[in-house]
Design a protein around this motif. Sequence first.
Motif, short mmCIF file in Angstrom:
data_model
loop_
_atom_site.label_atom_id
_atom_site.label_comp_id
_atom_site.label_asym_id
_atom_site.label_seq_id
_atom_site.Cartn_x
_atom_site.Cartn_y
_atom_site.Cartn_z
N ALA A 8 -16.29 -12.99 13.78
CA ALA A 8 -15.59 -12.05 12.91
C ALA A 8 -16.35 -11.88 11.60
O ALA A 8 -16.72 -12.86 10.95
N LEU A 9 -16.61 -10.64 11.23
CA LEU A 9 -17.26 -10.35 9.95
C LEU A 9 -16.20 -10.25 8.85
O LEU A 9 -15.03 -9.95 9.13
N PRO A 10 -16.60 -10.51 7.61
CA PRO A 10 -15.63 -10.37 6.51
C PRO A 10 -15.06 -8.95 6.46
O PRO A 10 -15.77 -7.97 6.68
N GLY A 291 -7.71 4.13 4.69
CA GLY A 291 -8.93 3.48 5.17
C GLY A 291 -8.97 2.00 4.85
O GLY A 291 -8.04 1.44 4.25
N ASP A 292 -10.07 1.36 5.23
CA ASP A 292 -10.22 -0.08 5.04
C ASP A 292 -9.97 -0.47 3.59
O ASP A 292 -10.61 0.04 2.67
N GLY A 293 -9.03 -1.40 3.40
CA GLY A 293 -8.73 -1.89 2.07
C GLY A 293 -8.08 -0.88 1.16
O GLY A 293 -7.92 -1.14 -0.03
N GLY A 294 -7.71 0.28 1.69
CA GLY A 294 -7.11 1.31 0.85
C GLY A 294 -8.13 2.11 0.06
O GLY A 294 -7.75 2.87 -0.84
N ARG A 295 -9.42 1.96 0.41
CA ARG A 295 -10.45 2.63 -0.38
C ARG A 295 -10.32 4.15 -0.33
O ARG A 295 -10.42 4.83 -1.35
N GLN A 493 -14.48 -1.70 -5.62
CA GLN A 493 -14.71 -2.40 -4.39
C GLN A 493 -13.56 -3.35 -4.08
O GLN A 493 -12.94 -3.89 -4.98
N ALA A 494 -13.33 -3.57 -2.83
CA ALA A 494 -12.28 -4.52 -2.43
C ALA A 494 -12.80 -5.93 -2.58
O ALA A 494 -13.99 -6.17 -2.48
N PRO A 495 -11.91 -6.90 -2.84
CA PRO A 495 -12.34 -8.27 -2.95
C PRO A 495 -12.79 -8.82 -1.60
O PRO A 495 -12.39 -8.31 -0.58
#
Length: 495
Positions: A8-10, A291-295, A493-495
């Motif tokens: 699994a990637l971050p 999208g990913d992380g709400g970006r 950026q997301a954490p």
Amino acid sequence: MARKQLPALPQYRQDAVTRRLCAATHLDEGFAHEVHEEFTADRMTAVGLPLGVNLLALVRHAGAAVRRTEARDRRLAWLFGGLVAAVLLVLYGLTAGPSPAGTVGGCGILVVFGTAWWLVYTAERQARDAAQEVFRTGAKAEDLAPPAPQGAEKRLLEMKKANVVPYTASAERTNPFVGSGKKIKEVVWQPIDVSRPAEAPGGGKLTIKDFDAVDLHTYVAREMANIAGLEGLRARNRLYVLGTHVPHLGKDLLPDPLGRPLAQIPKQLVQAGLLNPGAGMRTYLSLERVGDGGRVIVSMHLRARLQHPSLSWEVAAYGIPPVSGAFGRVDGLPIDGFERWWSLVRCANGQTWPALRGAPGRNHRRGAANNRRARDLERLRRDISKRHVAHDYGAVDSIRERVASWDQLGHSDRMDSQDFLHRLQQGVLIATERFLKDHNVDTSSFDQAQQVINTQTYNFSGDITGPSNFGNNGQISAAYGQGGQQPSGAPGQAP
């Protein structure tokens, strides 16, 4: 089909944007007061949809930040008064000759500055600790701050399932879907003939099953997530109401003409806005994908135009880019050790005198602004109740729109967003075809229309068919909020 077992990637946190904005309320006093006022202060207008943001967590953290800064400023204001008294004692001692007053005044100045330095240092440390905690820990963001006023929290929870959106009258000409971001495309798809029955398996014609636009909307909303292959797709029918026409819906939307509109109304009114749209009142099926992380947030607003013998879809696609880099201060804060302590000391050294000197003025301006808003609301309510003045209850924009910046949009964001839009378009077409077949409608007209519709393309920088949205070099103009000004802070950026 079995999936391959791979490492699994971050990943981005699902609530990455919410956590970044919560952290920003602790580090940006102006942003904290903006959020706190918008969602907890007395008002008579609706607020935009909280797409991709946990408003409950954001408002809680904004309230905690506002209370901390106001408490600091009240203490600093008292200290400033003590500083003035100490300076007067020193001056008296210098003019009156040798006197204990001068010594007392000098000691008083040292005590005032020392206490002020400690107040600034402590407030900054608490703010950074709160920002780091919500940004980096795994606890729920809303659990890391005290609750907001009960009435405000109730409204915020209702907004999660809002089925009505009052929009300001000025948005009717440009973007009635307030809170959805910037327009990517608006189009009405080619009409489909739905009057011809399908062929029966053994010959002859089948009998068309009766249906209306509500049935079609309900089917598409239920089936879209599986058809489009978009996990987390949110589908909801909403009635969009012109802000000046809100009172016409009565107590179902506006229980108190001197208050704010509700976020939820009886579903019969939502359905009525689809079958029999009123003046400035239309129902749309809103498909929203975060999208990913709400970006990035992509939304498609659909309205079935069923007027026998034909059916057409009104389609409006909108997008919200990532959060502005101005909200990235939390990324650069030292986490622990000597660097963190020294950074706090330097901050306190540089901010103590400006904070001490400006505290009385900040307290006065804050109180004056509150009094001014209260007077304006009182005057407006008097005009509505006594003179029956028409009021626009519609929302202007949303907090998520205001903190976004097209400058933060990267290649992956653009590609993902275009994929989302194409999947949504294809999903609507597939769902429509299945619905018509289930109701024994001949889909040959649909097949012809689909060939034209499938040529529709999307450019996440703006509407490629509408030059009105383009600025320099073909890029969409990124405006912020009501006055087109860039906000004062939020993360990228997301954490």
